[in-house]
Scaffold this motif. Sequence first.
Motif, PDB file in Angstrom:
ATOM      1  N   ARG A  36     -17.526 -16.908 -30.013  1.00  0.00           N
ATOM      2  CA  ARG A  36     -18.392 -16.515 -28.901  1.00  0.00           C
ATOM      3  C   ARG A  36     -18.601 -17.602 -27.857  1.00  0.00           C
ATOM      4  N   LEU A  37     -18.646 -18.860 -28.291  1.00  0.00           N
ATOM      5  CA  LEU A  37     -19.019 -19.938 -27.365  1.00  0.00           C
ATOM      6  C   LEU A  37     -17.947 -20.993 -27.157  1.00  0.00           C
ATOM      7  N   GLY A  38     -16.919 -20.964 -27.976  1.00  0.00           N
ATOM      8  CA  GLY A  38     -15.885 -21.994 -27.865  1.00  0.00           C
ATOM      9  C   GLY A  38     -16.301 -23.293 -28.543  1.00  0.00           C
ATOM     10  N   THR A  90     -26.545 -27.888 -27.679  1.00  0.00           N
ATOM     11  CA  THR A  90     -27.170 -29.190 -27.442  1.00  0.00           C
ATOM     12  C   THR A  90     -27.346 -29.319 -25.941  1.00  0.00           C
ATOM     13  N   ASN A  91     -28.587 -29.331 -25.489  1.00  0.00           N
ATOM     14  CA  ASN A  91     -28.855 -29.314 -24.048  1.00  0.00           C
ATOM     15  C   ASN A  91     -29.264 -30.678 -23.519  1.00  0.00           C
ATOM     16  N   TYR A  92     -28.936 -31.713 -24.264  1.00  0.00           N
ATOM     17  CA  TYR A  92     -29.352 -33.061 -23.891  1.00  0.00           C
ATOM     18  C   TYR A  92     -28.793 -33.468 -22.515  1.00  0.00           C
ATOM     19  N   THR A  93     -29.648 -33.928 -21.653  1.00  0.00           N
ATOM     20  CA  THR A  93     -29.248 -34.376 -20.324  1.00  0.00           C
ATOM     21  C   THR A  93     -30.389 -35.187 -19.716  1.00  0.00           C
ATOM     22  N   TYR A  94     -30.146 -35.858 -18.625  1.00  0.00           N
ATOM     23  CA  TYR A  94     -31.247 -36.541 -17.923  1.00  0.00           C
ATOM     24  C   TYR A  94     -30.839 -36.830 -16.489  1.00  0.00           C
ATOM     25  N   TYR A  96     -29.731 -38.591 -13.244  1.00  0.00           N
ATOM     26  CA  TYR A  96     -28.922 -39.769 -12.906  1.00  0.00           C
ATOM     27  C   TYR A  96     -28.059 -40.244 -14.082  1.00  0.00           C
ATOM     28  N   ARG A  97     -27.724 -39.308 -14.992  1.00  0.00           N
ATOM     29  CA  ARG A  97     -26.867 -39.646 -16.124  1.00  0.00           C
ATOM     30  C   ARG A  97     -25.479 -40.005 -15.587  1.00  0.00           C
ATOM     31  N   GLU A  98     -24.886 -41.048 -16.095  1.00  0.00           N
ATOM     32  CA  GLU A  98     -23.569 -41.519 -15.641  1.00  0.00           C
ATOM     33  C   GLU A  98     -23.591 -41.636 -14.111  1.00  0.00           C
ATOM     34  N   ALA A 128     -21.210 -26.925 -14.019  1.00  0.00           N
ATOM     35  CA  ALA A 128     -20.889 -26.030 -15.140  1.00  0.00           C
ATOM     36  C   ALA A 128     -21.399 -26.652 -16.447  1.00  0.00           C
ATOM     37  N   GLY A 129     -22.350 -25.993 -17.076  1.00  0.00           N
ATOM     38  CA  GLY A 129     -22.992 -26.568 -18.270  1.00  0.00           C
ATOM     39  C   GLY A 129     -24.139 -27.447 -17.819  1.00  0.00           C
ATOM     40  N   CYS A 130     -25.039 -26.841 -17.033  1.00  0.00           N
ATOM     41  CA  CYS A 130     -26.100 -27.625 -16.367  1.00  0.00           C
ATOM     42  C   CYS A 130     -27.285 -27.913 -17.282  1.00  0.00           C
ATOM     43  N   GLU A 134     -31.232 -30.963 -14.643  1.00  0.00           N
ATOM     44  CA  GLU A 134     -31.330 -32.281 -14.011  1.00  0.00           C
ATOM     45  C   GLU A 134     -30.089 -32.640 -13.193  1.00  0.00           C
ATOM     46  N   GLU A 135     -28.911 -32.366 -13.759  1.00  0.00           N
ATOM     47  CA  GLU A 135     -27.662 -32.724 -13.087  1.00  0.00           C
ATOM     48  C   GLU A 135     -27.474 -31.894 -11.808  1.00  0.00           C
ATOM     49  N   ALA A 136     -27.791 -30.606 -11.893  1.00  0.00           N
ATOM     50  CA  ALA A 136     -27.647 -29.725 -10.727  1.00  0.00           C
ATOM     51  C   ALA A 136     -28.587 -30.174  -9.609  1.00  0.00           C
ATOM     52  N   THR A 161     -24.572 -23.317 -13.807  1.00  0.00           N
ATOM     53  CA  THR A 161     -24.476 -22.303 -14.861  1.00  0.00           C
ATOM     54  C   THR A 161     -24.596 -22.922 -16.249  1.00  0.00           C
ATOM     55  N   ASP A 162     -25.064 -22.109 -17.165  1.00  0.00           N
ATOM     56  CA  ASP A 162     -25.126 -22.520 -18.572  1.00  0.00           C
ATOM     57  C   ASP A 162     -25.174 -21.253 -19.421  1.00  0.00           C
ATOM     58  N   ILE A 163     -24.917 -21.428 -20.708  1.00  0.00           N
ATOM     59  CA  ILE A 163     -24.951 -20.292 -21.628  1.00  0.00           C
ATOM     60  C   ILE A 163     -26.330 -20.128 -22.276  1.00  0.00           C
ATOM     61  N   SER A 164     -27.121 -21.182 -22.270  1.00  0.00           N
ATOM     62  CA  SER A 164     -28.389 -21.151 -22.997  1.00  0.00           C
ATOM     63  C   SER A 164     -29.535 -20.577 -22.148  1.00  0.00           C
ATOM     64  N   ARG A 214     -26.438 -17.460 -15.560  1.00  0.00           N
ATOM     65  CA  ARG A 214     -25.942 -17.542 -16.921  1.00  0.00           C
ATOM     66  C   ARG A 214     -24.444 -17.296 -16.896  1.00  0.00           C
ATOM     67  N   LEU A 215     -23.703 -18.142 -17.526  1.00  0.00           N
ATOM     68  CA  LEU A 215     -22.253 -17.925 -17.581  1.00  0.00           C
ATOM     69  C   LEU A 215     -21.680 -18.550 -18.842  1.00  0.00           C
ATOM     70  N   ASN A 216     -20.876 -17.762 -19.531  1.00  0.00           N
ATOM     71  CA  ASN A 216     -20.153 -18.303 -20.677  1.00  0.00           C
ATOM     72  C   ASN A 216     -18.829 -18.849 -20.154  1.00  0.00           C
ATOM     73  N   LEU A 217     -18.632 -20.139 -20.305  1.00  0.00           N
ATOM     74  CA  LEU A 217     -17.421 -20.763 -19.759  1.00  0.00           C
ATOM     75  C   LEU A 217     -16.153 -20.241 -20.407  1.00  0.00           C
ATOM     76  N   ILE A 218     -16.266 -19.705 -21.608  1.00  0.00           N
ATOM     77  CA  ILE A 218     -15.028 -19.235 -22.234  1.00  0.00           C
ATOM     78  C   ILE A 218     -14.756 -17.752 -21.951  1.00  0.00           C
ATOM     79  N   CYS A 233     -18.391 -30.812 -14.816  1.00  0.00           N
ATOM     80  CA  CYS A 233     -18.499 -30.195 -16.144  1.00  0.00           C
ATOM     81  C   CYS A 233     -18.527 -31.345 -17.136  1.00  0.00           C
ATOM     82  N   ARG A 234     -19.673 -31.959 -17.226  1.00  0.00           N
ATOM     83  CA  ARG A 234     -19.759 -33.194 -18.016  1.00  0.00           C
ATOM     84  C   ARG A 234     -20.462 -32.942 -19.352  1.00  0.00           C
ATOM     85  N   ASN A 235     -19.867 -33.521 -20.374  1.00  0.00           N
ATOM     86  CA  ASN A 235     -20.445 -33.445 -21.720  1.00  0.00           C
ATOM     87  C   ASN A 235     -20.615 -32.012 -22.215  1.00  0.00           C
ATOM     88  N   VAL A 236     -19.683 -31.183 -21.865  1.00  0.00           N
ATOM     89  CA  VAL A 236     -19.667 -29.795 -22.321  1.00  0.00           C
ATOM     90  C   VAL A 236     -18.418 -29.580 -23.181  1.00  0.00           C
TER      91      VAL A 236
HETATM   92  C1  LIG Z   1     -25.024 -31.795 -23.492  1.00  0.00           C
HETATM   93  S1  LIG Z   1     -25.275 -30.539 -22.289  1.00  0.00           S
HETATM   94  C2  LIG Z   1     -24.594 -31.306 -20.855  1.00  0.00           C
HETATM   95  C3  LIG Z   1     -25.547 -31.303 -19.697  1.00  0.00           C
HETATM   96  C4  LIG Z   1     -25.070 -32.035 -18.438  1.00  0.00           C
HETATM   97  N1  LIG Z   1     -23.833 -31.485 -17.939  1.00  0.00           N
HETATM   98  C5  LIG Z   1     -24.939 -33.506 -18.670  1.00  0.00           C
HETATM   99  O1  LIG Z   1     -23.832 -34.027 -18.720  1.00  0.00           O
HETATM  100  O2  LIG Z   1     -25.971 -34.170 -18.840  1.00  0.00           O
HETATM  101  C6  LIG Z   1     -24.034 -29.318 -22.729  1.00  0.00           C
HETATM  102  C7  LIG Z   1     -24.351 -27.916 -22.190  1.00  0.00           C
HETATM  103  O3  LIG Z   1     -23.204 -27.070 -22.313  1.00  0.00           O
HETATM  104  C8  LIG Z   1     -23.659 -25.744 -22.548  1.00  0.00           C
HETATM  105  N2  LIG Z   1     -22.590 -24.935 -23.138  1.00  0.00           N
HETATM  106  C9  LIG Z   1     -22.058 -25.028 -24.381  1.00  0.00           C
HETATM  107  N3  LIG Z   1     -21.145 -24.076 -24.573  1.00  0.00           N
HETATM  108  C10 LIG Z   1     -21.095 -23.354 -23.426  1.00  0.00           C
HETATM  109  C11 LIG Z   1     -20.329 -22.215 -23.010  1.00  0.00           C
HETATM  110  N4  LIG Z   1     -19.444 -21.629 -23.814  1.00  0.00           N
HETATM  111  N5  LIG Z   1     -20.544 -21.748 -21.767  1.00  0.00           N
HETATM  112  C12 LIG Z   1     -21.442 -22.329 -20.942  1.00  0.00           C
HETATM  113  N6  LIG Z   1     -22.183 -23.394 -21.275  1.00  0.00           N
HETATM  114  C13 LIG Z   1     -22.019 -23.901 -22.514  1.00  0.00           C
HETATM  115  C14 LIG Z   1     -24.839 -25.942 -23.482  1.00  0.00           C
HETATM  116  O4  LIG Z   1     -25.720 -24.839 -23.486  1.00  0.00           O
HETATM  117  C15 LIG Z   1     -25.477 -27.228 -22.940  1.00  0.00           C
HETATM  118  O5  LIG Z   1     -26.555 -26.953 -22.092  1.00  0.00           O
END
Ligand SMILES: C[S@@+](CC[C@H](N)C(=O)[O-])C[C@H]1O[C@@H](n2cnc3c(N)ncnc32)[C@H](O)[C@@H]1O
Length: 292
Positions: A36-38, A90-94, A96-98, A128-130, A134-136, A161-164, A214-218, A233-236
């Motif tokens: 479902r989520l990749g 895992t929605n960890y972000t902050y 000015y990351r990187e 993508a994967g916001c 914070e990043e957006a 966009t994000d899935i969560s 809301r968007l599922n990247l896969i 699309c960082r850390n996704v």
């Molecule tokens: C660790 S956060 C990264 C946040 C930000 N991009 C950053 O670098 O700080 C990863 C995000 O990817 C999202 N994610 C995971 N699988 C996904 C999918 N299949 N489609 C869309 N978003 C997805 C998660 O819900 C999560 O919010």
Amino acid sequence: MASSSEHAHHEESFMLEMIPLQDAEFEAIRKFVHQRLGIYLTDKKRTLVSSRLQRLLSELGLHSYTEFFERLKADTSGNLLDRMISRITTNYTYFYREERHFQFLEETVLPELKAKLASSRDLRLWCAGCATGEEAYMLQMILMKFFAGEYAHWQAGVLATDISPRALQTAIRGVYPLESIQRLPKVFHRYFRKVNRDQVEVVSDVRREVMFRRLNLIAPSWPFRGKFHVIFCRNVMIYFDNETRQKLLRHFHQYLAHDGYLFIGHSESIRQGGDLFKSVIPAVYQKKDVGR
Ligand SMILES: C[S@@+](CC[C@H](N)C(=O)[O-])C[C@H]1O[C@@H](n2cnc3c(N)ncnc32)[C@H](O)[C@@H]1O
């Protein structure tokens, strides 16, 4: 209101009722989440998965992961799946990351795009994967800071966009703890307003320019009309298996404008995407044109 002793009691009974996650159950959840989520849950993630889903099971009054999984498969509303996604990702972000990426965007990418798009004045960024936003908001603040008085004459903005569902809710609200902007350079503080002693809110001028969806990247196809000049699309992709990552990179390539930029996390690499992208600075790539 629950007294603190009641609260402690609740915590205690919650701790006592740890529901064991059997091998077969973990396998079933792993397969489901992957489809479902990749996201590929490695063996190391097993404790994390059970601790994250434990509370959901308790809330539902369920006593085993097998029961939970049955419910999940039977639920046609998608409600339970949403609740699970909100827990499992895992929605960890902050803010000015990187940070090097934001500087590169402002100092190199935006001046280049401003010159290139001077006639259309149409500039599209995708985060993508916001996660919680914070990043957006960083991208939007940089756009506004860079264009300043000219911003209103541009069709510029950020799609995020994000899935969560839960992470998106926080993102749309745009309220964060005061300490979350402490590391942020002072020039960005003007885009926040204090709501109380410990919280700040992204100002509405910034908030209304970011479109959260809301968007599922896969998903096999994405509902976008135009192409993007910049994709973050960082850390996704770190959570995805190799095949999913490769598919996603091809998809990003397709949705990037000519010479468009792709920013990924510093711990990630797109070695196998070498035919599609050329490296610009660490974790920043530019679209290569490939013959169709
Ligand atoms: C660790 S956060 C990264 C946040 C930000 N991009 C950053 O670098 O700080 C990863 C995000 O990817 C999202 N994610 C995971 N699988 C996904 C999918 N299949 N489609 C869309 N978003 C997805 C998660 O819900 C999560 O919010």
